[in-house]
Design an enzyme around this catalytic site. Structure first.
Site, PDB file in Angstrom:
ATOM      1  N   ASP A 100      30.168 121.519  56.262  1.00 49.76           N
ATOM      2  CA  ASP A 100      29.280 120.457  56.743  1.00 49.76           C
ATOM      3  C   ASP A 100      27.951 121.060  57.183  1.00 49.76           C
ATOM      4  O   ASP A 100      27.389 120.682  58.199  1.00 49.76           O
ATOM      5  CB  ASP A 100      29.960 119.687  57.898  1.00 49.76           C
ATOM      6  CG  ASP A 100      29.233 118.385  58.232  1.00 49.76           C
ATOM      7  OD1 ASP A 100      28.432 117.919  57.402  1.00 49.76           O
ATOM      8  OD2 ASP A 100      29.468 117.850  59.334  1.00 49.76           O
ATOM      9  N   LYS A 120      23.427 121.366  52.310  1.00 51.38           N
ATOM     10  CA  LYS A 120      24.165 121.117  51.074  1.00 51.38           C
ATOM     11  C   LYS A 120      23.903 122.162  49.994  1.00 51.38           C
ATOM     12  O   LYS A 120      24.765 122.411  49.154  1.00 51.38           O
ATOM     13  CB  LYS A 120      23.870 119.703  50.538  1.00 51.38           C
ATOM     14  CG  LYS A 120      24.116 118.593  51.576  1.00 51.38           C
ATOM     15  CD  LYS A 120      25.395 118.770  52.387  1.00 51.38           C
ATOM     16  CE  LYS A 120      25.327 118.101  53.746  1.00 51.38           C
ATOM     17  NZ  LYS A 120      26.245 118.636  54.751  1.00 51.38           N
ATOM     18  N   ASP A 144      31.876 117.575  53.485  1.00 53.05           N
ATOM     19  CA  ASP A 144      31.257 116.304  53.876  1.00 53.05           C
ATOM     20  C   ASP A 144      30.022 116.030  53.014  1.00 53.05           C
ATOM     21  O   ASP A 144      29.463 116.941  52.405  1.00 53.05           O
ATOM     22  CB  ASP A 144      30.848 116.366  55.360  1.00 53.05           C
ATOM     23  CG  ASP A 144      30.377 115.004  55.873  1.00 53.05           C
ATOM     24  OD1 ASP A 144      30.791 113.975  55.300  1.00 53.05           O
ATOM     25  OD2 ASP A 144      29.590 114.962  56.843  1.00 53.05           O
ATOM     26  N   ASN A 145      29.620 114.775  52.990  1.00 48.89           N
ATOM     27  CA  ASN A 145      28.384 114.338  52.322  1.00 48.89           C
ATOM     28  C   ASN A 145      28.398 114.631  50.833  1.00 48.89           C
ATOM     29  O   ASN A 145      27.421 115.149  50.277  1.00 48.89           O
ATOM     30  CB  ASN A 145      27.150 114.991  52.968  1.00 48.89           C
ATOM     31  CG  ASN A 145      27.131 114.828  54.473  1.00 48.89           C
ATOM     32  OD1 ASN A 145      27.219 115.797  55.207  1.00 48.89           O
ATOM     33  ND2 ASN A 145      27.055 113.596  54.925  1.00 48.89           N
ATOM     34  N   GLU A 151      27.546 108.865  58.509  1.00 48.71           N
ATOM     35  CA  GLU A 151      27.831 108.685  59.924  1.00 48.71           C
ATOM     36  C   GLU A 151      26.956 107.616  60.592  1.00 48.71           C
ATOM     37  O   GLU A 151      25.755 107.615  60.454  1.00 48.71           O
ATOM     38  CB  GLU A 151      27.690 110.014  60.693  1.00 48.71           C
ATOM     39  CG  GLU A 151      26.452 110.853  60.375  1.00 48.71           C
ATOM     40  CD  GLU A 151      26.673 111.854  59.250  1.00 48.71           C
ATOM     41  OE1 GLU A 151      27.553 111.639  58.419  1.00 48.71           O
ATOM     42  OE2 GLU A 151      25.929 112.852  59.234  1.00 48.71           O
TER      43      GLU A 151
END
Ligand code: SAM
Ligand code: MG
Length: 209
Positions: free
Chosen positions: A141, A144, A169-170, A187
């Site tokens: 997380d 990226k 995540d993402n 989120e």
């Protein structure tokens, strides 16, 4: 010196969360982010998915890439026994300072090992610094553009073994290591987002270690 928004997040924790109670720390941060200021914690909706993957995996060794204010560290470690080795990496010293206090407020300071620095520098040192051979669970997380180099680095350093679970995540489209995709929302918003997990199916390469 605390970054303004994150200083306010910490203040909200200190005022509203019960000391030594991780659930109330999580609730205080979620309430602050839903009602006052957005922040880049994994959040309550994806946090529930994170909880279920952590409980399914029941890891003895955990690595988190991207601590930020310590929300997901508290979330993960509240579910795991004290003997679990949990290492979380954060390159921004201001965020790390906030995270230390949030983790302390939750009473988890003895269970969480927060290391300041960049993942690319620290991942190769996990064996020497902490005597860790492999991680059972890794939560990605951080920024990226580090995801693909860091998963390769974890593999090259032999830190993933058969059964190791990586949760990212993402992720909206496959990172090419997909075994399971969890559709969710960014989120504290209704913007589409998701988590992707991969379970290592073969033994890792231990680089001679
Ligand atoms: N996992 C946190 C949570 O849910 O509470 C949120 C992490 S936030 C989205 C991403 C964090 O990763 C930032 O605090 C950033 O400074 C840190 N970061 C980004 N790239 C990094 C890297 N290569 N090594 C260490 N930390 C990094
Ligand atoms: Mg995220």
């Amino acid at each position: 010196r605390l970054p303004a928004g994150d200083g306010r997040l910490l203040q909200a924790v200190c005022i509203n969360a019960v000391r030594g109670n991780p659930d109330s720390v999580i609730a205080a941060i979620d309430h602050f982010c839903q009602n006052q200021e957005w922040a880049m914690n994994v959040g309550d909706e994806k946090g529930a998915i994170l909880d279920s993957v952590v409980m399914e995996t029941s890891p003895s060794t955990v690595l988190e890439l991207g601590t930020y204010c310590g929300y997901s560290a508290v979330r993960i470690m509240r579910l795991l026994p004290p003997a679990t080795r949990f290492i979380t990496l954060e390159m921004n010293p201001d965020y790390a300072a906030v995270a230390r206090q949030v983790i302390q407020h939750a009473g988890l300071q003895d269970k969480v090992c927060l290391v300041e620095g960049k993942s690319a520098d620290l991942i190769p040192k996990m064996a020497d610094m902490f005597g860790i051979r492999t991680f059972d669970f890794v939560f990605f997380d951080h920024w990226k553009d580090c995801y693909l180099p860091d998963i390769r680095l974890l593999e090259d350093c032999g830190l993933l073994d058969q059964g190791s679970v990586v949760l990212a995540d993402n992720v909206l489209s496959s990172l090419r290591f997909s075994s399971r995709f969890y559709r969710s929302h960014l989120e504290y918003t209704r913007v589409l987002d998701g988590l992707e997990s991969r379970t290592q199916t073969g033994p890792g390469s231990h680089c001679g270690r």
